[in-house]
Design an enzyme around this catalytic site. Structure first.
Site, PDB file in Angstrom:
ATOM      1  CG  ASP A  26      -2.106  -1.007   1.125  1.00 31.68           C
ATOM      2  OD1 ASP A  26      -2.234  -1.632  -0.106  1.00 31.68           O
ATOM      3  OD2 ASP A  26      -2.528  -1.388   2.167  1.00 31.68           O
ATOM      4  CG  LEU A  36     -15.238 -25.224 -27.628  1.00 36.22           C
ATOM      5  CD1 LEU A  36     -15.002 -25.546 -26.303  1.00 36.22           C
ATOM      6  CD2 LEU A  36     -13.962 -25.465 -28.656  1.00 36.22           C
ATOM      7  CD  GLU A  47      -7.036 -26.275 -22.394  1.00 36.57           C
ATOM      8  OE1 GLU A  47      -7.757 -25.370 -22.394  1.00 36.57           O
ATOM      9  OE2 GLU A  47      -5.884 -26.007 -23.149  1.00 36.57           O
ATOM     10  CE  LYS A 103     -17.946 -26.419 -22.811  1.00 39.94           C
ATOM     11  NZ  LYS A 103     -18.580 -25.160 -22.303  1.00 39.94           N
ATOM     12  CG  ASP A 127     -20.642 -23.149 -16.723  1.00 40.82           C
ATOM     13  OD1 ASP A 127     -20.773 -22.529 -17.462  1.00 40.82           O
ATOM     14  OD2 ASP A 127     -21.413 -23.474 -15.952  1.00 40.82           O
ATOM     15  NE  ARG A 148     -19.593 -17.235 -28.013  1.00 38.89           N
ATOM     16  CZ  ARG A 148     -19.127 -18.396 -28.710  1.00 38.89           C
ATOM     17  NH1 ARG A 148     -18.178 -19.157 -28.375  1.00 38.89           N
ATOM     18  NH2 ARG A 148     -20.272 -19.074 -29.334  1.00 38.89           N
ATOM     19  CD  GLU A 169     -15.666 -19.452 -20.169  1.00 43.40           C
ATOM     20  OE1 GLU A 169     -14.781 -19.288 -21.188  1.00 43.40           O
ATOM     21  OE2 GLU A 169     -16.640 -19.613 -20.119  1.00 43.40           O
ATOM     22  CE1 TYR A 218     -10.648 -20.250 -24.082  1.00 39.14           C
ATOM     23  CE2 TYR A 218     -11.400 -20.568 -21.506  1.00 39.14           C
ATOM     24  CZ  TYR A 218     -11.677 -20.109 -22.857  1.00 39.14           C
ATOM     25  OH  TYR A 218     -12.750 -19.737 -23.067  1.00 39.14           O
ATOM     26  CE  LYS A 263      -8.835 -25.590 -25.785  1.00 38.36           C
ATOM     27  NZ  LYS A 263      -8.357 -24.552 -25.060  1.00 38.36           N
ATOM     28  CE  LYS A 320     -21.477 -28.025 -23.167  1.00 36.71           C
ATOM     29  NZ  LYS A 320     -22.430 -27.058 -22.918  1.00 36.71           N
ATOM     30  CB  CYS A 333     -50.196 -15.673   3.081  1.00 39.44           C
ATOM     31  SG  CYS A 333     -48.587 -15.559   3.825  1.00 39.44           S
ATOM     32  CB  CYS A 347     -50.251 -13.492   7.332  1.00 43.36           C
ATOM     33  SG  CYS A 347     -50.798 -12.993   5.786  1.00 43.36           S
ATOM     34  CB  CYS A 368     -48.691 -12.678   0.913  1.00 45.49           C
ATOM     35  SG  CYS A 368     -49.635 -12.014   2.527  1.00 45.49           S
ATOM     36  CB  CYS A 374     -47.554 -10.956   5.723  1.00 45.82           C
ATOM     37  SG  CYS A 374     -47.151 -12.395   5.326  1.00 45.82           S
TER      38      CYS A 374
HETATM   39  P1  AMP Z   1     -20.289 -23.648 -25.509  1.00 43.84           P
HETATM   40  O1  AMP Z   1     -20.493 -22.275 -25.109  1.00 43.84           O
HETATM   41  O2  AMP Z   1     -20.895 -24.885 -24.849  1.00 43.84           O
HETATM   42  O3  AMP Z   1     -20.415 -23.711 -26.896  1.00 43.84           O
HETATM   43  O4  AMP Z   1     -18.633 -24.040 -25.369  1.00 43.84           O
HETATM   44  C1  AMP Z   1     -17.819 -23.137 -25.750  1.00 43.84           C
HETATM   45  C2  AMP Z   1     -17.218 -22.302 -24.945  1.00 43.84           C
HETATM   46  O5  AMP Z   1     -16.538 -22.929 -23.665  1.00 43.84           O
HETATM   47  C3  AMP Z   1     -16.223 -21.204 -25.250  1.00 43.84           C
HETATM   48  O6  AMP Z   1     -16.648 -20.200 -25.882  1.00 43.84           O
HETATM   49  C4  AMP Z   1     -15.596 -20.812 -23.939  1.00 43.84           C
HETATM   50  O7  AMP Z   1     -16.127 -19.688 -23.348  1.00 43.84           O
HETATM   51  C5  AMP Z   1     -15.650 -22.090 -22.778  1.00 43.84           C
HETATM   52  N1  AMP Z   1     -14.685 -22.574 -22.627  1.00 43.84           N
HETATM   53  C6  AMP Z   1     -14.415 -22.793 -21.229  1.00 43.84           C
HETATM   54  N2  AMP Z   1     -13.160 -23.519 -20.843  1.00 43.84           N
HETATM   55  C7  AMP Z   1     -12.614 -23.537 -21.943  1.00 43.84           C
HETATM   56  C8  AMP Z   1     -11.263 -24.066 -22.478  1.00 43.84           C
HETATM   57  N3  AMP Z   1     -10.418 -24.708 -21.543  1.00 43.84           N
HETATM   58  N4  AMP Z   1     -10.940 -23.915 -23.707  1.00 43.84           N
HETATM   59  C9  AMP Z   1     -11.872 -23.486 -24.719  1.00 43.84           C
HETATM   60  N5  AMP Z   1     -13.194 -22.989 -24.388  1.00 43.84           N
HETATM   61  C10 AMP Z   1     -13.655 -23.056 -23.099  1.00 43.84           C
HETATM   62 ZN    ZN Z   2     -48.809 -13.217   4.407  1.00 43.55          ZN
END
Ligand code: AMP
Ligand code: ZN
Length: 670
Positions: free
Chosen positions: A35, A81, A110, A112, A114, A133, A169, A221, A285, A309, A403, A406, A421, A427
């Site tokens: 800091d 993908l 790798e 995936k 979310d 994207r 991601e 990635y 990949k 998946k 409800c 109440c 409600c 309530c």
């Molecule tokens: P989908 O949205 O089901 O078509 O999956 C494709 C998306 O997976 C891509 O657009 C990425 O955002 C995501 N993703 C997550 N992890 C990875 C990874 N390790 N390599 C490539 N894409 C990935």
């Molecule tokens: Zn109520």
């Protein structure tokens, strides 16, 4: 070392410490030292705005406002993908590859992640642009927001190429997701559904300071450019790591055969629940970039990559009963009580049913055997009924009419699926909800008075509305569960302190339907006392900008209710602020008294209007041209002739945006 070198060396040092802290998780200096260095840099940047840098570590904290995110084309298309769901699909994929490639093929497997995908452009080692994207051809530019994410380096280290894109991601850890929802709950807001949507929603917030608070993470990635500094994807990941990126490599594996890939999948399918974030599969990949090129793309996706998946985990169990929860706004949520069953590593006893329509769609009967699934959502859901196990005597689930808290008859608004409600005033969960909202951070900010304490106080009949807080005594608080002398005193102090909270927050806090923070501010500006507001008609209210019929009617209704009027009279008698304080809105301080300001260039921390308003609120004056009457020139990006003229005139102090903010802050502090 001259000043510029000093500034640059500090930036470099701070970038390095950020890297140690966020990427390596291994800091080498204390937070305090960090800091101190950051502060030193900040001060230098204020004094020497000519050396400003949008990627300075001082700008991590955010604060830049983006009103509209410009849509920009992707230089390299962002493909999606192909999906596979079982090992057969994967084997077919491998067969297709072998048809095109006649040498051995290596894979990288790798996680995936979310979240929301992002493409970031680096130029000369500096983060230059970040784009969502979008539809794959073009996305939204959200650079300001991405800069606030600690995992994303602002400046690179080592031997990086001059310019390139890197994709990855942006995601939220489960922990930060829960934290956000906890705060939302305290503030009486609906919780977010799942980390993925929350992450992508966060990226589109206008205020990057708020984005920072969400605590997003990032993992990269894919390296993309016209030229590649390596021959395989695996090497590229290692390189990206050496430039300071957090990459997928740490949890990835380079596999010589598809069997190795399968083992990787099996491993993560069972281990994924232990990760601090959510994944929805594995991405595989082809490792060699040359082979990738040979394989090319279909219209939608690369032929050299495949997503596997995970199946949402499913279990079958018996529906024991349906119960109905009443939320703080009166919204009813039906909940299925299930015979406990093991699902994705946890025992599930309940599932949300959301609303009546969903129950109808499932055609749920009493004691049905149901399938529960855990997808991206935290709370499992019922996805179907095992009809083979149903007999003729099981009646349909009947949605409640009254409800459960109440007894009031429920209502359903035409365009909504949810029942409510309407007994707002009596309530129990709604009464408690109003009080929780009153003490929440953005309203009266009474710390230490949490929702559990309020619930206890309500059960003991000590409080029924906001006014009752002000009559609480220590003797009443002490007998409550887990209430010590000290915490009781803190609560009383907090309540006492809330009498200084300005009118606009009180107005937000008393919970008039549809009156949020912004509307409350507008109301106070136009109707400076609660008496005036109380006597204003709906027509008059509608004259105010941003106040429509719905809000106006809700305000008028609120003041028609004798219970509300009594509460307000009581709040007033206890000294809670129910009128605008003389100088609160117009003048915040006089620290800029007599000083003149001019803004030039592209501002990123605030808009020009906001800046000029700040000047006025702190007693300064805005002028429109550079002259010897000007005291401060505040420069944004790409400042041109005005900056030059001010420099020529001398005597004019030149500030960047942060410098301007600090000027107000520093002076207001002492
Ligand atoms: P989908 O949205 O089901 O078509 O999956 C494709 C998306 O997976 C891509 O657009 C990425 O955002 C995501 N993703 C997550 N992890 C990875 C990874 N390790 N390599 C490539 N894409 C990935
Ligand atoms: Zn109520």
């Amino acid at each position: 070392m001259n000043t510029q070198q000093k500034i640059e060396s500090l930036r470099e040092e701070l970038h390095r410490h950020n890297y140690d802290y966020y990427i390596l998780d291994d800091p080498t200096i204390s937070d305090f030292e960090f800091d101190a260095k950051l502060k030193e840099l900040q001060e230098l940047e204020i004094s020497y705005p000519e050396f400003a840098d949008p990627n300075s570590p001082t700008l991590r904290v955010g604060g830049g406002i983006t009103k509209n995110f410009p849509t920009v084309p992707h230089q390299f298309r962002m493909y999606s993908l192909d999906n596979s769901y079982d090992f057969n699909d994967l084997e077919d994929w491998e067969k297709r590859i072998v048809k095109t490639i006649d040498e051995p093929v290596e894979f990288v497997a790798e996680l995936k992640y979310d979240g929301a995908s992002i493409s970031i452009f680096y130029e000369n080692g500096k983060l230059s642009r970040a784009i969502t994207r979008g539809d794959g051809f073009q996305g939204d530019e959200i650079t300001n927001n991405v800069r606030t994410i600690s995992d994303v380096p602002l400046a690179l280290r080592g031997d990086f190429p001059k310019s390139f894109f890197i994709r990855g991601e942006i995601y939220l850890t489960r922990k930060n997701f829960d934290k956000i929802n906890k705060i939302r709950e305290e503030e009486g807001l609906d919780p977010f559904m799942n980390p993925r949507n929350t992450a992508s929603g966060s990226l589109k917030m206008q205020d990057s300071g708020e984005v920072r608070k969400r605590g997003l993470s990032a993992v990269l990635y894919q390296y993309i450019s016209d030229e590649y500094p390596a021959e395989t994807h695996w090497e590229l990941l290692a390189k990206a790591k050496s430039w300071g990126f957090k990459v997928s490599e740490d949890q990835a594996k380079c596999c010589k055969t598809l069997d190795e890939v399968k083992n990787f999948i099996v491993f993560w399918d069972s281990e994924r629940h232990k990760l601090p974030f959510e994944i929805d599969g594995i991405v595989i990949k082809v490792n060699s970039l040359k082979q990738q090129q040979q394989l090319g793309y279909t219209a939608k996706s690369p032929r050299w990559a495949m997503a596997y998946k995970f199946k949402a985990e499913k279990a079958e169990t018996e529906l024991l009963s349906v119960s109905y929860q009443v939320g703080r706004t009166g919204a009813i949520t039906p909940v299925a009580n299930l015979k406990p069953v093991l699902l994705a590593g946890t025992v599930v006893k309940r599932a949300s049913l959301h609303n009546e329509d969903i129950i109808k769609k499932l055609d749920l009967h009493e004691n049905d055997f149901v399938y529960v699934e855990k997808g991206g959502e935290i709370i499992p859901k019922i996805v179907g009924v095992n009809l083979e196990k149903r007999n003729l005597y099981q009646p349909e689930i009947q949605y409640i009419k009254n409800c459960p808290e109440c007894g009031t008859e429920l209502i359903k608004l035409e365009d909504q699926a949810i029942h409510f409600c309407p007994n707002e005033m009596h309530c129990p969960p709604q009464v408690v909800g109003k009080m929780i909202h009153y003490v929440s951070r953005k309203a009266m900010n009474i710390e230490n008075l949490g929702s559990e304490t309020i619930e206890q106080l309500f059960r003991e009949k000590l409080v029924e509305n906001a006014a009752d807080f002000y009559t609480l005594t220590k003797e009443q608080l002490l007998p409550l569960e887990r209430m010590a002398e000290k915490s009781a005193q803190n609560i009383l102090d907090g309540i006492q302190k809330s009498k200084e909270i300005p009118f606009e927050k009180v107005l937000f806090g008393i919970g008039i339907k549809h009156v949020g923070e912004t509307v409350a501010k507008k109301l106070v500006k136009n109707f400076p006392t609660i008496e005036i507001l109380k006597n204003t008609t709906a027509e008059e209210l509608c004259q105010v900008e941003d106040i429509g019929e719905k809000i106006a009617e809700s305000i008028v209704d609120f003041f028609k209710n004798p219970e509300n009027l009594l509460m307000i009279e009581r709040l007033k008698s206890y000294g809670v602020r129910l009128k605008k304080s003389e100088n609160s809105d117009e003048i915040l301080s006089d620290v800029l008294d007599g000083k003149t300001f001019l803004f030039t260039g592209k501002l990123s921390l605030f808009t020009r209007e906001q800046a000029e308003e700040m000047v006025e609120k702190h007693g300064g004056k805005n002028i429109s041209a550079v002259s010897k009457n000007l005291n401060y020139l505040v420069v944004g990006e790409k400042a041109g002739s005005k900056l030059k003229k001010a420099q020529d005139l001398g005597n004019i102090e030149i500030l960047d945006e942060q410098g301007f903010l600090d000027l107000i802050d520093r002076e207001s502090d002492d």
